[in-house]
Design a protein around this motif. Sequence first.
Motif, PDB file in Angstrom:
ATOM      1  N   ASP A 220       0.840  -1.204   0.000  1.00 55.90           N
ATOM      2  CA  ASP A 220       0.000   0.000   0.000  1.00 55.90           C
ATOM      3  C   ASP A 220       0.871   1.249   0.000  1.00 55.90           C
ATOM      4  O   ASP A 220       2.026   1.236   0.429  1.00 55.90           O
ATOM      5  N   ILE A 221       0.310   2.345  -0.457  1.00 57.35           N
ATOM      6  CA  ILE A 221       1.069   3.568  -0.681  1.00 57.35           C
ATOM      7  C   ILE A 221       1.676   4.119   0.611  1.00 57.35           C
ATOM      8  O   ILE A 221       2.817   4.600   0.634  1.00 57.35           O
ATOM      9  N   GLU A 222       0.937   4.067   1.716  1.00 60.29           N
ATOM     10  CA  GLU A 222       1.461   4.599   2.977  1.00 60.29           C
ATOM     11  C   GLU A 222       2.676   3.804   3.453  1.00 60.29           C
ATOM     12  O   GLU A 222       3.631   4.377   3.978  1.00 60.29           O
ATOM     13  N   SER A 223       2.638   2.495   3.265  1.00 63.33           N
ATOM     14  CA  SER A 223       3.775   1.665   3.659  1.00 63.33           C
ATOM     15  C   SER A 223       4.985   1.950   2.774  1.00 63.33           C
ATOM     16  O   SER A 223       6.125   1.967   3.244  1.00 63.33           O
ATOM     17  N   LEU A 224       4.736   2.188   1.470  1.00 64.25           N
ATOM     18  CA  LEU A 224       5.833   2.543   0.572  1.00 64.25           C
ATOM     19  C   LEU A 224       6.452   3.873   0.984  1.00 64.25           C
ATOM     20  O   LEU A 224       7.686   4.016   1.028  1.00 64.25           O
ATOM     21  N   GLN A 225       5.607   4.842   1.287  1.00 59.94           N
ATOM     22  CA  GLN A 225       6.113   6.137   1.744  1.00 59.94           C
ATOM     23  C   GLN A 225       6.999   5.969   2.974  1.00 59.94           C
ATOM     24  O   GLN A 225       8.112   6.514   3.051  1.00 59.94           O
ATOM     25  N   GLN A 226       6.489   5.200   3.946  1.00 68.27           N
ATOM     26  CA  GLN A 226       7.216   5.022   5.199  1.00 68.27           C
ATOM     27  C   GLN A 226       8.518   4.256   4.976  1.00 68.27           C
ATOM     28  O   GLN A 226       9.558   4.590   5.569  1.00 68.27           O
ATOM     29  N   ALA A 227       8.473   3.240   4.135  1.00 65.69           N
ATOM     30  CA  ALA A 227       9.675   2.431   3.894  1.00 65.69           C
ATOM     31  C   ALA A 227      10.767   3.265   3.225  1.00 65.69           C
ATOM     32  O   ALA A 227      11.939   3.207   3.635  1.00 65.69           O
ATOM     33  N   TYR A 228      10.413   4.042   2.213  1.00 67.00           N
ATOM     34  CA  TYR A 228      11.406   4.889   1.548  1.00 67.00           C
ATOM     35  C   TYR A 228      11.941   5.960   2.500  1.00 67.00           C
ATOM     36  O   TYR A 228      13.153   6.224   2.541  1.00 67.00           O
ATOM     37  N   PHE A 229      11.039   6.578   3.256  1.00 70.59           N
ATOM     38  CA  PHE A 229      11.461   7.627   4.199  1.00 70.59           C
ATOM     39  C   PHE A 229      12.392   7.051   5.265  1.00 70.59           C
ATOM     40  O   PHE A 229      13.469   7.606   5.538  1.00 70.59           O
ATOM     41  N   ASN A 230      11.988   5.937   5.863  1.00 75.31           N
ATOM     42  CA  ASN A 230      12.819   5.334   6.898  1.00 75.31           C
ATOM     43  C   ASN A 230      14.149   4.836   6.338  1.00 75.31           C
ATOM     44  O   ASN A 230      15.190   4.924   7.002  1.00 75.31           O
ATOM     45  N   LEU A 231      14.114   4.314   5.116  1.00 75.48           N
ATOM     46  CA  LEU A 231      15.340   3.858   4.475  1.00 75.48           C
ATOM     47  C   LEU A 231      16.305   5.025   4.301  1.00 75.48           C
ATOM     48  O   LEU A 231      17.517   4.882   4.528  1.00 75.48           O
ATOM     49  N   GLY A 232      15.761   6.167   3.938  1.00 76.93           N
ATOM     50  CA  GLY A 232      16.600   7.358   3.846  1.00 76.93           C
ATOM     51  C   GLY A 232      17.241   7.711   5.175  1.00 76.93           C
ATOM     52  O   GLY A 232      18.430   8.045   5.243  1.00 76.93           O
ATOM     53  N   ASN A 233      16.463   7.622   6.261  1.00 78.40           N
ATOM     54  CA  ASN A 233      17.004   7.933   7.585  1.00 78.40           C
ATOM     55  C   ASN A 233      18.142   6.991   7.960  1.00 78.40           C
ATOM     56  O   ASN A 233      19.182   7.413   8.494  1.00 78.40           O
ATOM     57  N   SER A 234      17.956   5.699   7.682  1.00 80.12           N
ATOM     58  CA  SER A 234      18.995   4.727   8.030  1.00 80.12           C
ATOM     59  C   SER A 234      20.233   4.917   7.154  1.00 80.12           C
ATOM     60  O   SER A 234      21.365   4.750   7.623  1.00 80.12           O
TER      61      SER A 234
END
Length: 284
Positions: free
Chosen positions: A236-250
Amino acid sequence: MEDRFISWYNFTEGFGKEMSLAEDVFTNMIKSGLEDNCLTKMDFTFISDKKENLTNLSDFIKEHYSYTIKEVKKCDDIWEINGETNEIPLTRDNLMYWVLDMYKRGYEFDAGLDAYGGLFDPKIQNFPDLKIFKADHYFNMGIECYNMGDLSGSIFNLSLAITIDPKDVDIYYSRAVVKNELYTWKAALRDYDLAIEISPDFINALINRGSLKDENGDYSGAVSDYQKVLQLENVDIESLQQAYFNLGNSMLNLNNREDACRNWEKALSLGAEYALERISTHCK
């Protein structure tokens, strides 16, 4: 500096000691004949240097827990309140989480958990009925307790649900969330591990586990979890948003600014406006 009865330093320093004390108390109860999940009422005492702290704590406990609380009273130069829980199924873990829950609530109202104990008759022990009720019953009770703010009560019920149905990933996931709120991130991580072991494509568990790893310094482990989500189909789109955002943080935590910016920009392109702050700060 804020004038507190229990400082954050005191709280963090005492956290491990409270866990050890709970272990000792439970061991003594076992020696006295206690069996796992024996329904037991625990009595407890909080102390503080201000009456209003305990009055506010008392009001909170009455609203969020099915406990009885006595009036605040003064003992020499200190104020105290005493109370008693409803019947809780005592196990080693349950006692520890109840203690940590009370310890946390005490700190939030600038009070200390001063003493606790539980009386039981080893010859007359009652237990939750795991034959009449299905796992869903205890799962729903666990969620209800969590929504009320009774964190330890949530863990009690979720653990009973797992006893009945040890393959339900939602129960492990929910218990992990509660455990993390009680500052036991390693135990929360183990529950996420169990959920993902049963259901390797459990998106929310992968994202939460990644966040937990990142918060505790395992940036490479976090990256692996986020990348696993991005490799899945029909996310789902919200999970994709969160995964990309969190991946950027890491990635930023791994000193990989280029990949961090690329992932934040991808999150933004998917509608994650919250990525703008990161991009403007780190991607000039």
